[in-house]
Design an enzyme around this catalytic site. Sequence first.
Site, PDB file in Angstrom:
ATOM      1  N   ARG A   1       0.852  -1.190   0.000  1.00 45.43           N
ATOM      2  CA  ARG A   1       0.000   0.000   0.000  1.00 45.43           C
ATOM      3  C   ARG A   1       0.889   1.242   0.000  1.00 45.43           C
ATOM      4  O   ARG A   1       1.702   1.410   0.911  1.00 45.43           O
ATOM      5  CB  ARG A   1      -0.903   0.016   1.231  1.00 45.43           C
ATOM      6  CG  ARG A   1      -1.993  -1.042   1.201  1.00 45.43           C
ATOM      7  CD  ARG A   1      -3.103  -0.690   2.183  1.00 45.43           C
ATOM      8  NE  ARG A   1      -4.075  -1.771   2.299  1.00 45.43           N
ATOM      9  CZ  ARG A   1      -5.096  -1.946   1.464  1.00 45.43           C
ATOM     10  NH1 ARG A   1      -5.274  -1.121   0.452  1.00 45.43           N
ATOM     11  NH2 ARG A   1      -5.937  -2.939   1.644  1.00 45.43           N
TER      12      ARG A   1
ATOM     13  N   GLY B   1      -6.980  -1.153  -6.926  1.00 44.55           N
ATOM     14  CA  GLY B   1      -8.268  -0.598  -6.525  1.00 44.55           C
ATOM     15  C   GLY B   1      -8.297   0.923  -6.633  1.00 44.55           C
ATOM     16  O   GLY B   1      -7.597   1.517  -7.458  1.00 44.55           O
TER      17      GLY B   1
ATOM     18  N   THR C   1     -10.410  -5.626  -6.811  1.00 42.49           N
ATOM     19  CA  THR C   1     -10.740  -5.467  -5.387  1.00 42.49           C
ATOM     20  C   THR C   1     -11.901  -6.373  -4.992  1.00 42.49           C
ATOM     21  O   THR C   1     -12.854  -6.541  -5.755  1.00 42.49           O
ATOM     22  CB  THR C   1     -11.088  -4.021  -4.981  1.00 42.49           C
ATOM     23  OG1 THR C   1     -11.602  -4.053  -3.655  1.00 42.49           O
ATOM     24  CG2 THR C   1     -12.115  -3.347  -5.859  1.00 42.49           C
TER      25      THR C   1
ATOM     26  N   ASP D   1     -13.802  -5.457  -2.829  1.00 41.43           N
ATOM     27  CA  ASP D   1     -14.840  -4.511  -2.384  1.00 41.43           C
ATOM     28  C   ASP D   1     -15.848  -4.150  -3.495  1.00 41.43           C
ATOM     29  O   ASP D   1     -16.923  -3.644  -3.201  1.00 41.43           O
ATOM     30  CB  ASP D   1     -14.196  -3.220  -1.863  1.00 41.43           C
ATOM     31  CG  ASP D   1     -13.212  -3.467  -0.733  1.00 41.43           C
ATOM     32  OD1 ASP D   1     -13.314  -4.530  -0.087  1.00 41.43           O
ATOM     33  OD2 ASP D   1     -12.335  -2.616  -0.506  1.00 41.43           O
TER      34      ASP D   1
ATOM     35  N   MET E   1     -15.863  -7.856   5.099  1.00 40.32           N
ATOM     36  CA  MET E   1     -14.992  -6.769   4.620  1.00 40.32           C
ATOM     37  C   MET E   1     -15.711  -5.907   3.572  1.00 40.32           C
ATOM     38  O   MET E   1     -16.834  -6.198   3.188  1.00 40.32           O
ATOM     39  CB  MET E   1     -13.721  -7.352   4.004  1.00 40.32           C
ATOM     40  CG  MET E   1     -12.585  -7.529   4.996  1.00 40.32           C
ATOM     41  SD  MET E   1     -11.082  -7.960   4.106  1.00 40.32           S
ATOM     42  CE  MET E   1      -9.908  -7.870   5.442  1.00 40.32           C
ATOM     43  N   GLY E   2     -15.033  -4.906   3.088  1.00 38.90           N
ATOM     44  CA  GLY E   2     -15.639  -4.045   2.069  1.00 38.90           C
ATOM     45  C   GLY E   2     -15.248  -2.595   2.205  1.00 38.90           C
ATOM     46  O   GLY E   2     -15.722  -1.741   1.459  1.00 38.90           O
ATOM     47  N   HIS E   3     -14.428  -2.305   3.200  1.00 42.02           N
ATOM     48  CA  HIS E   3     -13.961  -0.936   3.456  1.00 42.02           C
ATOM     49  C   HIS E   3     -15.157  -0.003   3.632  1.00 42.02           C
ATOM     50  O   HIS E   3     -15.966  -0.258   4.509  1.00 42.02           O
ATOM     51  CB  HIS E   3     -13.005  -0.513   2.337  1.00 42.02           C
ATOM     52  CG  HIS E   3     -12.138   0.648   2.694  1.00 42.02           C
ATOM     53  ND1 HIS E   3     -11.539   0.768   3.914  1.00 42.02           N
ATOM     54  CD2 HIS E   3     -11.768   1.755   1.992  1.00 42.02           C
ATOM     55  CE1 HIS E   3     -10.847   1.879   3.961  1.00 42.02           C
ATOM     56  NE2 HIS E   3     -10.966   2.506   2.813  1.00 42.02           N
TER      57      HIS E   3
ATOM     58  N   GLN F   1     -11.240 -13.663   3.412  1.00 40.14           N
ATOM     59  CA  GLN F   1     -12.058 -13.246   2.272  1.00 40.14           C
ATOM     60  C   GLN F   1     -11.223 -12.850   1.051  1.00 40.14           C
ATOM     61  O   GLN F   1     -11.725 -12.732  -0.057  1.00 40.14           O
ATOM     62  CB  GLN F   1     -12.977 -12.081   2.680  1.00 40.14           C
ATOM     63  CG  GLN F   1     -14.030 -12.507   3.689  1.00 40.14           C
ATOM     64  CD  GLN F   1     -14.651 -11.332   4.426  1.00 40.14           C
ATOM     65  OE1 GLN F   1     -15.710 -10.854   4.073  1.00 40.14           O
ATOM     66  NE2 GLN F   1     -13.983 -10.843   5.454  1.00 40.14           N
TER      67      GLN F   1
HETATM   68  O1  F6P Z   1      -9.717  -3.192  -0.129  1.00 38.35           O
HETATM   69  C1  F6P Z   1      -9.705  -4.527   0.234  1.00 38.35           C
HETATM   70  C2  F6P Z   1      -9.733  -4.680   1.724  1.00 38.35           C
HETATM   71  O2  F6P Z   1      -9.684  -6.066   2.026  1.00 38.35           O
HETATM   72  C3  F6P Z   1     -10.924  -4.031   2.428  1.00 38.35           C
HETATM   73  O3  F6P Z   1     -12.094  -4.781   2.301  1.00 38.35           O
HETATM   74  C4  F6P Z   1     -10.403  -3.903   3.827  1.00 38.35           C
HETATM   75  O4  F6P Z   1     -11.042  -2.851   4.517  1.00 38.35           O
HETATM   76  C5  F6P Z   1      -8.943  -3.603   3.612  1.00 38.35           C
HETATM   77  O5  F6P Z   1      -8.618  -4.072   2.316  1.00 38.35           O
HETATM   78  C6  F6P Z   1      -8.014  -4.233   4.610  1.00 38.35           C
HETATM   79  O6  F6P Z   1      -6.748  -3.762   4.354  1.00 38.35           O
HETATM   80  P1  F6P Z   1      -5.396  -4.382   4.922  1.00 38.35           P
HETATM   81  O7  F6P Z   1      -5.161  -5.677   4.198  1.00 38.35           O
HETATM   82  O8  F6P Z   1      -4.372  -3.367   4.601  1.00 38.35           O
HETATM   83  O9  F6P Z   1      -5.610  -4.619   6.382  1.00 38.35           O
END
Ligand code: F6P
Length: 357
Positions: free
Chosen positions: A74, A111, A134, A136, A178-180, A283
Amino acid sequence: MKRIGFLTSGGDCQSLNATMRGVAKTLYQIYSDIEIYGILEGYKGLIYGNYKLLKPKDFSGILTEGGTIIGTSRQPFKHMREPDENGLDKVSAMKSNYKAWKLDCLVILGGNGTHKTANLLREEGCNVVTLPKTIDNDIWGTDITFGFQSAVDIATNAIDCIHTTAASHGRVFIVEVMGHKVGWLTLHAGIAGGADIILLPEIPYDIKSVVKALEKRTKEGKRFSILAVAEGAISKEDAALSKKELKAKRKETPYPSISYKLGQEIQERTGQEVRITVPGHTQRGGEPCPYDRVISSRLGAAAARLIEKEQYGYMVGFRDGEIVPVPLEDVAGKLKMVDPDSTIIKEAKGLGICFGD
Ligand code: F6P
């Protein structure tokens, strides 16, 4: 000689490899003289010059392999214009590596955040083609993103597994999905798993409505209830707060996630025993489902055709069953959310599912 760079950025998903395979296999059919470079760990590799030459054999046997063979990371868009801890200008570094490697095009899989940076690179003169990745499903300009359906399958399976134990014990179960900031995954898994209550960020809930729906089920003789709750779900009262006020409130009464807050409230108000399940990163794991493998192969093939036509600056999207190029400047910075007035929500409500509104 064509030289193409592949880059996967942001959270991974099950179908990244399948998509890269789709692009590579088609490119190898089009060009006899081509080199594909895997840029390692997303934009980090482009900034710091880390890559590896990929060969046709690297794309064999990866259709069913989750994760990404070139790694990801990221790199928030909001920090892209800021120098790194050693004063390196990241945007200049990315451009200069792009030029040094003599790339004809960068194929970027990612994404929302990834698309903002991809658009920035386009504005800076790089040739870019992107692919919507994604779990999401929140990328604007495409009906579906690869990874989404595989995640729906896993989240649905979690709800399915909960059903039997919930029925035996007569408890209330919350499955956090999940889904942000969006509710696509929860909505689809919730319907597919037969959840009684579905809570989404797009439809702030009233705890009284949730409790009413639970009590109605109890009165009807139902011994258990299942809630599919999006990780970004929010109560009506919290949705009315400013960002600052909400942050302060969450600091004052911290919960590991929304499900724990909700679970406590339900237990206090109904006296029913509540259990919480958070499938989390499962997921995003495992192999892509067949639907994703098909979507990924098709989107990948279409990306190669855009490169063949030198049609750069586009995301390969999927709309109304057709593959379409979507201008990057239209995609970047927008979020595709669930419309509370959409037919799928109306149909779900017609089935008796409570959305807490
Ligand atoms: O964008 C995909 C996702 O899995 C979201 O659903 C979730 O909020 C986020 O990434 C989690 O991010 P990380 O893997 O950085 O904890």
